[in-house]
Write a protein that holds these residues in place. Structure first.
Motif, PDB file in Angstrom:
ATOM      1  N   UNK A   1      47.310  44.272 -21.336  1.00 44.17           N
ATOM      2  CA  UNK A   1      48.017  45.105 -20.421  1.00 44.17           C
ATOM      3  C   UNK A   1      47.049  45.595 -19.356  1.00 44.17           C
ATOM      4  N   UNK A   2      47.468  45.567 -18.135  1.00 43.80           N
ATOM      5  CA  UNK A   2      46.677  46.107 -17.032  1.00 43.80           C
ATOM      6  C   UNK A   2      47.389  47.335 -16.492  1.00 43.80           C
ATOM      7  N   UNK A   3      46.629  48.363 -16.180  1.00 44.27           N
ATOM      8  CA  UNK A   3      47.266  49.548 -15.617  1.00 44.27           C
ATOM      9  C   UNK A   3      46.288  50.663 -15.342  1.00 44.27           C
ATOM     10  N   UNK A   4      46.653  51.536 -14.413  1.00 46.37           N
ATOM     11  CA  UNK A   4      45.827  52.691 -14.090  1.00 46.37           C
ATOM     12  C   UNK A   4      45.969  53.803 -15.128  1.00 46.37           C
ATOM     13  N   UNK A   5      47.083  53.817 -15.830  1.00 47.12           N
ATOM     14  CA  UNK A   5      47.379  54.872 -16.799  1.00 47.12           C
ATOM     15  C   UNK A   5      47.249  54.308 -18.210  1.00 47.12           C
ATOM     16  N   UNK A  12      53.260  50.569 -24.098  1.00 51.62           N
ATOM     17  CA  UNK A  12      53.896  49.252 -23.990  1.00 51.62           C
ATOM     18  C   UNK A  12      53.401  48.286 -25.073  1.00 51.62           C
ATOM     19  N   UNK A  13      52.234  48.505 -25.608  1.00 48.15           N
ATOM     20  CA  UNK A  13      51.650  47.574 -26.575  1.00 48.15           C
ATOM     21  C   UNK A  13      52.533  47.286 -27.788  1.00 48.15           C
ATOM     22  N   UNK A  24      49.201  42.999 -27.803  1.00 50.49           N
ATOM     23  CA  UNK A  24      48.774  43.503 -26.497  1.00 50.49           C
ATOM     24  C   UNK A  24      47.454  44.227 -26.624  1.00 50.49           C
ATOM     25  N   UNK A  25      46.630  44.135 -25.613  1.00 49.75           N
ATOM     26  CA  UNK A  25      45.395  44.902 -25.575  1.00 49.75           C
ATOM     27  C   UNK A  25      45.132  45.327 -24.138  1.00 49.75           C
ATOM     28  N   UNK A  26      44.405  46.382 -23.982  1.00 46.74           N
ATOM     29  CA  UNK A  26      44.140  46.932 -22.665  1.00 46.74           C
ATOM     30  C   UNK A  26      43.185  46.014 -21.907  1.00 46.74           C
ATOM     31  N   UNK A  33      43.718  42.005 -12.179  1.00 41.10           N
ATOM     32  CA  UNK A  33      44.839  41.074 -12.297  1.00 41.10           C
ATOM     33  C   UNK A  33      44.521  39.703 -11.702  1.00 41.10           C
ATOM     34  N   UNK A  34      43.722  39.654 -10.645  1.00 41.62           N
ATOM     35  CA  UNK A  34      43.416  38.354 -10.045  1.00 41.62           C
ATOM     36  C   UNK A  34      42.689  37.448 -11.028  1.00 41.62           C
TER      37      UNK A  34
END
Length: 63
Positions: A1-5, A12-13, A24-26, A33-34
């Motif tokens: 998972x990608x995210x600022x928070x 979501x995991x 899922x993992x952070x 993301x690129x």
């Protein structure tokens, strides 16, 4: 998972874990993301060229 928070990605995991064989993992901030998308494009290219089902497994990651 990608995210600022980080708390939101942790929320979501469990949805990812509900899918058989998935976890899922952070993955860091969205600016990473690129790198994730480039890896996906490379795997698709291998699949098409070799008529295979290539994948990527990240091991020894502890959350």
């Amino acid at each position: 998972m990608l995210g600022d928070d980080r708390a939101a990605t942790d929320l979501v995991q469990p949805s990812a874990r509900a899918l058989p064989g998935e976890r899922g993992s952070y993955g860091g901030r969205p600016r990473n993301a690129h790198q994730v998308e480039a890896r996906t494009a490379g795997l698709i290219s291998v699949d098409r060229r070799h008529r295979a089902h290539a994948g990527l497994r990240v091991t020894d990651v502890y959350t």
